[in-house]
Structure formats: C-alpha cells, structure tokens
Design an enzyme around this catalytic site. Structure first.
Site, short mmCIF file in Angstrom:
data_model
loop_
_atom_site.label_atom_id
_atom_site.label_comp_id
_atom_site.label_asym_id
_atom_site.label_seq_id
_atom_site.Cartn_x
_atom_site.Cartn_y
_atom_site.Cartn_z
N GLU A 218 0.85 -1.20 0.00
CA GLU A 218 0.00 0.00 0.00
C GLU A 218 0.87 1.24 0.00
OE1 GLU A 218 -2.17 -0.20 3.66
OE2 GLU A 218 -3.34 -1.94 3.05
N LYS A 220 2.36 4.42 1.53
CA LYS A 220 2.57 4.89 2.90
C LYS A 220 2.43 6.41 2.90
CE LYS A 220 5.61 4.64 6.89
NZ LYS A 220 5.33 5.97 7.43
N ARG A 225 -1.88 9.05 11.92
CA ARG A 225 -2.71 7.87 12.07
C ARG A 225 -4.01 8.22 12.77
NH1 ARG A 225 -0.48 2.58 12.37
NH2 ARG A 225 -2.11 1.07 12.08
N GLU A 270 -5.25 6.87 7.82
CA GLU A 270 -4.30 7.97 7.93
C GLU A 270 -4.94 9.23 7.34
OE1 GLU A 270 -1.08 7.37 9.13
OE2 GLU A 270 0.26 8.78 8.16
N PHE A 310 -7.37 2.03 5.67
CA PHE A 310 -6.68 0.82 5.20
C PHE A 310 -6.96 -0.42 6.04
CE2 PHE A 310 -3.42 3.66 7.14
CZ PHE A 310 -3.22 2.97 8.33
N LYS A 388 7.58 -1.33 6.55
CA LYS A 388 7.55 -0.04 5.88
C LYS A 388 8.82 0.10 5.05
CE LYS A 388 9.11 2.11 10.17
NZ LYS A 388 8.76 2.91 11.32
P1 AMP Z 1 6.40 5.11 11.15
O1 AMP Z 1 5.64 6.22 11.85
O2 AMP Z 1 7.50 5.59 10.28
O3 AMP Z 1 6.78 4.00 12.12
O4 AMP Z 1 5.40 4.40 10.12
C1 AMP Z 1 4.22 3.83 10.53
C2 AMP Z 1 3.11 4.83 10.29
O5 AMP Z 1 2.87 5.00 8.91
C3 AMP Z 1 1.78 4.38 10.80
O6 AMP Z 1 1.63 4.59 12.18
C4 AMP Z 1 0.81 5.23 10.02
O7 AMP Z 1 0.57 6.45 10.68
C5 AMP Z 1 1.57 5.52 8.73
N1 AMP Z 1 0.96 4.97 7.53
C6 AMP Z 1 0.86 5.63 6.38
N2 AMP Z 1 0.29 4.89 5.42
C7 AMP Z 1 -0.01 3.69 5.98
C8 AMP Z 1 -0.62 2.49 5.51
N3 AMP Z 1 -1.02 2.36 4.24
N4 AMP Z 1 -0.74 1.47 6.38
C9 AMP Z 1 -0.32 1.58 7.67
N5 AMP Z 1 0.26 2.69 8.17
C10 AMP Z 1 0.42 3.74 7.34
#
Ligand code: AMP
Length: 527
Positions: A218, A220, A225, A270, A310, A388
């Site tokens: 998907e 990102k 969130r 998100e 999502f 990610k």
């Molecule tokens: P990080 O904050 O870098 O650990 O990345 C995780 C965060 O990416 C999640 O907590 C979400 O806020 C964000 N995110 C963005 N797009 C998505 C997606 N398609 N699925 C899950 N999380 C996502």
C-alpha cells in the site's frame, strides 16, 4: 495505603538487578492494594503519573519545582501521612490548573504536597514529575508483574493491555477481576486500541520472503494515524496516542458519517493534508489542524484534509482483529462507500514492489507498506507482518537535552541531544546530537518549550523531561564508546517535529541495534 509504600517499592526494585526479583516485589505490592489504588499506583511506579489515554501534561517547570522545593517543611507534629490517592489527587489538580495564574496555582499545590512528604517520598514525587524513574522497571516488567500477581500467562496480559491501551487500567482489571477478566478483555467501541505498527525493511525482497512470496503493498502516507469509531450517528476519531481528536476534524467526521455503509465500525487509517491538485502537503501543514480546536472552521477552509482508510477492526458487533488482513480489507471495501482506501497492489515479485514504491515517491508520498495477507491485527505491535519501505532512513527520537547555540544561534537552545528508549530499563539513552534541520522560527519555539521542560542545567546545557519527539534522518549508525546507548547516528538531521508521538512511541534501542546490523546487509539498495 500510604504513598511511602510506593517509594519503598521503588527503592527496593532499584536495589536489585535481577528481573525476577523486581517482578516479585511489584506483584506482591500490587496484591496488597485496594481496588481504587491499583491503577494510580501502577502509573506512579512507572513514573507516568497519568495514563497515555488521559494525556494530561503536568506542565511543572523547573522554576516552579525549585520554588516549591525551597519551601520549609512543615513540623512533623502536624504532618499528615500522604496516601497514594492524595498524591494522585495533587497531580490531577496540578495538571488541571489553568488560566492566568496557573503557574502560581501549580506551585502552591506542589508546595503543599512536598511539604507533607518525607525525603524518600519527595524523591519519588520529583522523579514522577521528571518522568524518569531510573529503577529499571519498564512496561514489559510491569506486565510480567501483573501476570505473576494473578497467575496468568504474560501474553494474555499483554493482549488485554493492547485493548485497554493503559497499563494502570490493565493492572486494575487484572487485580480486581483476575484471569477471567483479563481473558475477556476485547476491543470495544469508543475505547481506542493502540495501532499496529510496521518494521523497517531496507530492501524489496524481505517482505516477500517473510510473507510467503506475496504481500499487499500500500501507499505509505505522510500523515497522522487515525482510528475512527462509529455507532449510528456517533463518530469519534482518535489519534495514534489514543486521544480524542474528533473536534479538530469535523470534516473528516462528516465524510465518514455520510459515506460509511455500516452501523458500527472501527476503521484504521491515515489523515493527510492536501494542496490544490490533491497532492500531499508536508506534515507540518497537517499539524496546523490535527488536534487543534481553535478556529476549526477557518482552518478547514485553509487546509484541506483527506482520509485514507486501510483496515477494519470491528464491524457490526464483531471484533475482526483475529481475522486475516485479506478478510478484513475485503470487508472494508464492502462498506467504504466513497471514502478513499489506500491504493494497493498484491505483489508477488520484487519488480512490482519496486515500481509501486517509485510511483508512491513520485506522487509525493513517503514510501510503501508491505503487509502479509494472512496476518492478524495485533494492536500496538511492531512486527514483520507489516513492513515499511521509505526512501530515507529515519528514526523517531526524543530530545533529552540541548546546548545553547553560539554565533548566529546565540540565545537559542539549538544543539539537541537525541535519545532512544531502552525498553528493558525504561530509560532514554542518547544516540546522537544535531543542530540541523530546524528553521529559525522553530529554533525559537523549541527554545521556549525546552526551557519549560528543564530538569537541570549546566553552563552550556539544559537537560529536559523527555517529551518532544523528532523524526531524525541519518546516514549511518555507528558503535559509540561515548554515548550511553552504545550507538551514534552519523549526520543526524531533524526532518520534523512529531507532535503526534509521545516519548514512549519512539525508536527502541533494540530497533537501533537491528538497523545497525542490517545496514551491512542491505544499505544503499533503495535509492
Ligand atoms: P512510522 O511512523 O514511520 O513508524 O510508520 C508507521 C506509520 O505509517 C503508521 O503509524 C501510520 O501512521 C503511517 N501509515 C501511512 N500509510 C499507511 C498504511 N497504508 N498502512 C499503515 N500505516 C500507514
């Protein structure tokens, strides 16, 4: 029970290095408490004061604390023994003091609290104010202690904790309702759960390898969130830190209300800010709206938001967390109406992931998420079920101190000590320092905020309560003999201030270590 007992327990656990002994001491203590004392005591032992759900900042500055500490102690003859609930109440009053004279009000409550406290009690009241206990008791150990106290399996307690989102409440449920109450804890409408998180992957092969040759990939989004709970016309939106942000997002609420084809649901998604052509705007723009409740209507016109959903955790009376990602998203697509879902592909080879990743970057997103089709949803966990993939290596870190700048930056706290969380020891450990990445305006604001969080200072450095989270880009992780963490980031640069994260959401030392080791295998593969 008297507060001195908490202080004694904290002393006792800091005397031993043996994890099992710490667990027994805490379990034994929890078992002796009255029901209403369990949650506050658990929080006070971990140095949290309030639960993550309450999110009440104490806002006790260094000056206030010093003033309160300098007050003379009352004569012991009239001294009241402080109960645990007295301390909890005093902290509540301090946090809720607001308005013009709030500083004076806070100071006077704190003064009276400290003047009734013995030396040992003062020590732990102050540690709670500064949020670092230094006795080696983290969340993991508390969960083990709860499990030990009620003769349960640690995993069961952890699962209940994921649904409750609060360690104090988990202890209360366990100690008052026993193992059955813990087993029966589940997701409930309008009680947000911690969002599931992803591990970083440094290459396009790893997700496929871990997910049995097939991953849902998907976009990102570079946003915030949200978890949306709906029952009929009642809709609440919660942030990643589980606070209720509905009021700041009336447009998002309306969209869900008009579009979602379900009576009851919990959505995971998100929110991003978008510009004129629907392109994503920088995170900073989003933060001008997210969680802000002043002038909402005016801001709605200035900054357009878009919700991408999502995941689906609950639908019409059924909790879906134990179903597979594939089932959950299929159900989600059935009910979304015109809400946007995260664009995705089902990838079976590296090239597909790579080209989707390139598309995501081209369209102004952060990267992609690769999710295992057969995975369940584990609130709060960070595992290989979700990966990610980003173009830059970043870590979320907390600022624990800052040096005064010189030259152009004279008068600003502008060189920041960045720390990771050592989950085992429940303490923050420095991994780097940087003065790069902020604008002049941000330096000024940061200086003001850090001074309010000051815990002590030297001529050049101000040490602060770990509260401000920043995202930091770096070129490499090295071993470091100087920093307490044992690691150092090369060319660290702040890429944004993460208002949406708390100090307990940051990178852990385990994560840094993993990345340190992984970089030798994969570094440089994602351009
Ligand atoms: P990080 O904050 O870098 O650990 O990345 C995780 C965060 O990416 C999640 O907590 C979400 O806020 C964000 N995110 C963005 N797009 C998505 C997606 N398609 N699925 C899950 N999380 C996502």
């Amino acid at each position: 029970m008297e507060f001195i007992e908490i202080a004694k327990v904290c002393e006792k656990v800091s005397m031993t290095r043996k994890r099992n002994e710490k667990i027994k001491i805490i379990a034994d203590f929890l078992g002796k408490l009255r029901p209403e004392e369990v949650a506050p005591s658990t929080l006070l032992i971990t140095g949290k004061v309030f639960s993550d759900l309450e999110q009440k900042p104490l806002e006790v500055g260094y000056v206030t604390l010093i003033k309160a500490l300098n007050t003379k102690k009352q004569g012991t003859l009239f001294q009241r023994r402080l109960s645990i609930l007295d301390v909890k109440k005093a902290f509540e009053e301090i946090a809720s003091a607001s308005g013009k004279n709030s500083r004076i009000k806070k100071e006077s409550i704190l003064k009276s609290l400290l003047s009734n406290a013995s030396e040992l009690e003062r020590k732990y009241i102050i540690k709670n104010i500064f949020g670092e206990m230094q006795h080696g008791v983290g969340e993991g150990l508390i969960l083990q202690a709860i499990a030990y106290a009620i003769n349960a399996n640690e995993e069961e307690v952890r699962k209940a904790y994921m649904f409750l989102g609060d360690i104090g409440e988990t202890a209360r449920v366990a100690l008052t309702g026993g193992i059955n109450a813990i087993r029966n804890t589940n997701l409930e409408l309008f009680r947000p759960v911690k969002p599931m998180l992803a591990e970083m992957s440094y290459n396009f092969e790893e997700p496929l390898r871990e997910h049995g040759g097939k991953s849902a990939v998907e976009i990102k989004f570079d946003g915030a969130r949200v978890q949306v709970h709906k029952k009929g016309n009642k809709i609440k939106i919660y942030s990643r830190r589980l606070s209720d942000v509905t009021e700041s997002l009336p447009d998002v609420r309306e969209e869900v209300k008009n579009e979602l084809k379900a009576e009851e649901a919990v959505l995971d998604g998100e929110v991003i800010a978008i510009g004129t052509e629907g392109k994503p705007l920088p995170f900073q723009e989003l933060m001008r709206r997210f969680g802000r409740i002043k002038e909402v209507q005016k801001k709605i016109k200035e900054i357009k938001l878009k919700l991408y959903v999502f995941d689906l955790l609950y639908l019409d009376g059924r909790v879906l967390v134990d179903e597979t990602y594939e089932n959950r998203t299929n159900k989600l697509y059935d009910i979304v109406g015109n809400l946007s879902t995260a664009p995705r592909i089902i990838a079976t080879n590296v090239d597909e992931i790579k080209s989707f990743f390139e598309r995501a970057i081209r369209e102004g997103h952060e990267g992609v998420m690769a999710k295992a089709l057969r995975s369940n949803y584990i609130p709060g966990s960070r595992e290989k079920k979700w990966f990610k993939l980003k173009s830059a290596d970043t870590l979320d870190l907390v600022i624990v101190g800052a040096d005064w700048g010189y030259g152009r930056r004279t008068g600003w706290l502008s060189d920041y000590y960045l720390a990771v969380l050592n989950e085992e020891k429940n303490q923050f450990e420095v991994v780097g320092k940087t003065f790069k990445g902020l604008t002049d305006e941000e330096f000024k604001q940061m200086t003001k905020r850090l001074q309010e969080l000051k815990t002590r200072e030297t001529k050049h450095t101000v040490f602060v309560r770990p509260e401000i989270v920043v995202e930091v880009a770096y070129s490499e992780i090295q071993r470091s003999p100087t920093y307490s963490s044992g690691y150092a980031l090369r060319f660290a640069r702040i890429t944004r201030i993460r208002e949406d994260k708390s100090a307990y959401d940051i990178a852990t030392i385990k994560e840094v270590k993993r990345r340190y080791l992984e970089q030798f295998k994969y570094k440089g593969k994602i351009e």
